[in-house]
Design an enzyme around this catalytic site. Structure first.
Site, PDB file in Angstrom:
ATOM      1  N   ASP A 225      -5.046  -0.195  -2.261  1.00 58.33           N
ATOM      2  CA  ASP A 225      -3.626   0.290  -1.958  1.00 58.33           C
ATOM      3  C   ASP A 225      -2.977   1.225  -3.333  1.00 58.33           C
ATOM      4  O   ASP A 225      -2.792   2.357  -3.603  1.00 58.33           O
ATOM      5  CB  ASP A 225      -2.813  -0.052  -1.243  1.00 58.33           C
ATOM      6  CG  ASP A 225      -3.102  -0.511   0.011  1.00 58.33           C
ATOM      7  OD1 ASP A 225      -3.943   0.124   0.502  1.00 58.33           O
ATOM      8  OD2 ASP A 225      -2.180  -1.089   0.657  1.00 58.33           O
TER       9      ASP A 225
ATOM     10  N   THR B  47      -8.039  -7.074  -0.012  1.00 58.79           N
ATOM     11  CA  THR B  47      -8.988  -7.340   1.203  1.00 58.79           C
ATOM     12  C   THR B  47     -10.242  -7.710   0.817  1.00 58.79           C
ATOM     13  O   THR B  47     -10.691  -8.586   1.610  1.00 58.79           O
ATOM     14  CB  THR B  47      -9.062  -6.009   1.997  1.00 58.79           C
ATOM     15  OG1 THR B  47      -7.926  -5.571   2.272  1.00 58.79           O
ATOM     16  CG2 THR B  47      -9.856  -6.274   3.300  1.00 58.79           C
TER      17      THR B  47
ATOM     18  N   SER C 264       0.086  -4.143  -2.916  1.00 59.69           N
ATOM     19  CA  SER C 264       1.342  -3.434  -2.790  1.00 59.69           C
ATOM     20  C   SER C 264       2.471  -4.238  -3.637  1.00 59.69           C
ATOM     21  O   SER C 264       3.400  -3.538  -3.959  1.00 59.69           O
ATOM     22  CB  SER C 264       1.741  -3.303  -1.111  1.00 59.69           C
ATOM     23  OG  SER C 264       0.949  -2.976  -0.638  1.00 59.69           O
TER      24      SER C 264
HETATM   25  N1  ASP Z   1      -3.533  -3.689   1.440  1.00 53.84           N
HETATM   26  C1  ASP Z   1      -4.526  -4.030   0.687  1.00 53.84           C
HETATM   27  C2  ASP Z   1      -4.140  -4.069  -0.807  1.00 53.84           C
HETATM   28  O1  ASP Z   1      -4.217  -3.136  -1.402  1.00 53.84           O
HETATM   29  C3  ASP Z   1      -5.784  -2.942   1.132  1.00 53.84           C
HETATM   30  C4  ASP Z   1      -7.082  -3.166   0.265  1.00 53.84           C
HETATM   31  O2  ASP Z   1      -7.298  -4.328  -0.469  1.00 53.84           O
HETATM   32  O3  ASP Z   1      -7.874  -2.283   0.312  1.00 53.84           O
HETATM   33  O4  ASP Z   1      -4.193  -5.130  -1.430  1.00 53.84           O
END
Ligand code: ASP
Length: 342
Positions: free
Chosen positions: A92, A15, A61
């Site tokens: 994550d 993000t 992820s």
């Molecule tokens: N889904 C995102 C990731 O882990 C969440 C984030 O960036 O905080 O890549």
């Protein structure tokens, strides 16, 4: 050592690296070559920043051992050129990646700071700017010509943690991480205050070794009341299995049924290493404290003590990858290698 610190900012994805395209309203990956244009505040820091972006930034992820080796290789290649490293990563799986990198870098003597954010850098209420700016500040902080921080850390929402002690605790709050079993290493307020006693003191003059062999032949077996013999047997009979992180209750307790203990015993006899970690957020495994862990101790289950699950997985992958001999495995796992357990 340069007079102004030289920092390498590595963007892996997540993000933090997104900005809103105000024409379309969609979030899109940030052009890291224009970093200073987006965050002019970085110019105020007394350091030189260069950036490197994964060609295809990923949601964390999708992280796997190949990405970890790639990231470790980037840091290794640039280790002598830069005074510190800031890794931008999705939150994550950040604790998994950062824990693994901590094991991969033996004799690390420079800061490697992982950070990310809950809101994209282009968002009005973003936490990204503070996380990024302070991470760079920490990575460039020096005292008497030496880096103040010389270990793999995670910075989030005003707090610096030892990376291999962290766990993600919230998918919504800005305070997304916690280090339940080890003090924070620094806190940012009006001043940036380092907790000097908690910081790792590197051995000087020992050359850096980057270990890149990670074994994926492991499983995470989380107990729950009612778990069946079939489930446990199935997980322990995975082909080529070499290690198990067994998430138990409380201070390392598990069912005392004969079938359960016999299955574990059989796996150990087959050369599989089983590490007992607690499902509790904080506290330590103490095998033998309750009757329900006496047998585990007896059959040779490794105590993970107060290690996090993320760090236990990383340590298991690392030690198995390094081919630590079976007879020494338990003793080595039960000792602290990078400050990951008390
Ligand atoms: N889904 C995102 C990731 O882990 C969440 C984030 O960036 O905080 O890549």
């Amino acid at each position: 050592m340069t007079e102004t610190s030289k920092i390498l900012l590595i963007y892996t994805g997540g993000t933090i690296g997104m900005v809103k395209n105000y024409d379309t309203g969609a979030l899109q990956a940030f052009d890291f070559d224009k970093l200073l244009q987006h965050i002019p505040e970085l110019r105020l820091l007394n350091c030189q920043i260069e950036s490197f972006s994964f060609q295809k930034p990923i949601d964390s992820s999708n992280m796997n051992t190949k990405h970890w080796v790639k990231l470790a290789s980037i840091i290794e290649k640039n280790y002598t050129t830069y005074d510190g490293f800031v890794v931008l990563h999705g939150s994550d799986t950040m604790s998994y990646t950062a824990s693994t990198i901590s094991f991969m870098f033996e004799n690390l003597a420079k800061p490697v700071i992982f950070t990310g954010s809950q809101l994209p850098i282009g968002d009005l209420r973003t936490d990204a700017k503070e996380n990024l700016i302070t991470s760079v500040e920490i990575a460039s902080a020096q005292k008497n010509g030496k880096p103040i921080v010389a270990e793999v850390c995670l910075y989030f929402e005003y707090k610096l943690y030892r990376a291999n002690r962290t766990t993600k605790i919230s998918s919504e709050q800005f305070e997304a991480f916690s280090s339940p079993n080890y003090s924070q290493l620094a806190e940012s307020g009006v001043h940036l205050k380092f907790n000097t006693n908690a910081l790792y003191q590197p051995k000087t003059m020992v050359p850096l070794k980057v270990r890149k062999k990670l074994s994926q032949d492991i499983v995470l077996l989380k107990l729950f009341p009612g778990i069946t013999k079939q489930t446990v047997a199935c997980m322990l009979s995975v082909k080529n299995l070499k290690g198990v992180v067994l998430e138990t209750y409380g201070s390392g307790n598990a069912p005392s049924n004969d079938w359960f203990v016999t299955l574990l015993q059989k796996a150990i006899n087959n050369g599989i290493h089983i590490v007992n970690v607690t499902q509790c957020v904080a506290g330590s495994v103490l095998q033998g404290r309750y009757e329900t862990s006496v047998k585990l101790k007896k059959i040779g289950i490794i105590s993970g003590k107060d290690i996090t699950t993320e760090s236990a997985i990383a340590k298991l992958m690392y030690l198995l990858g390094e081919g630590v001999p079976n007879q020494r495995f338990k003793e080595i796992f039960e000792g602290s290698l990078r400050g990951e357990m008390s």
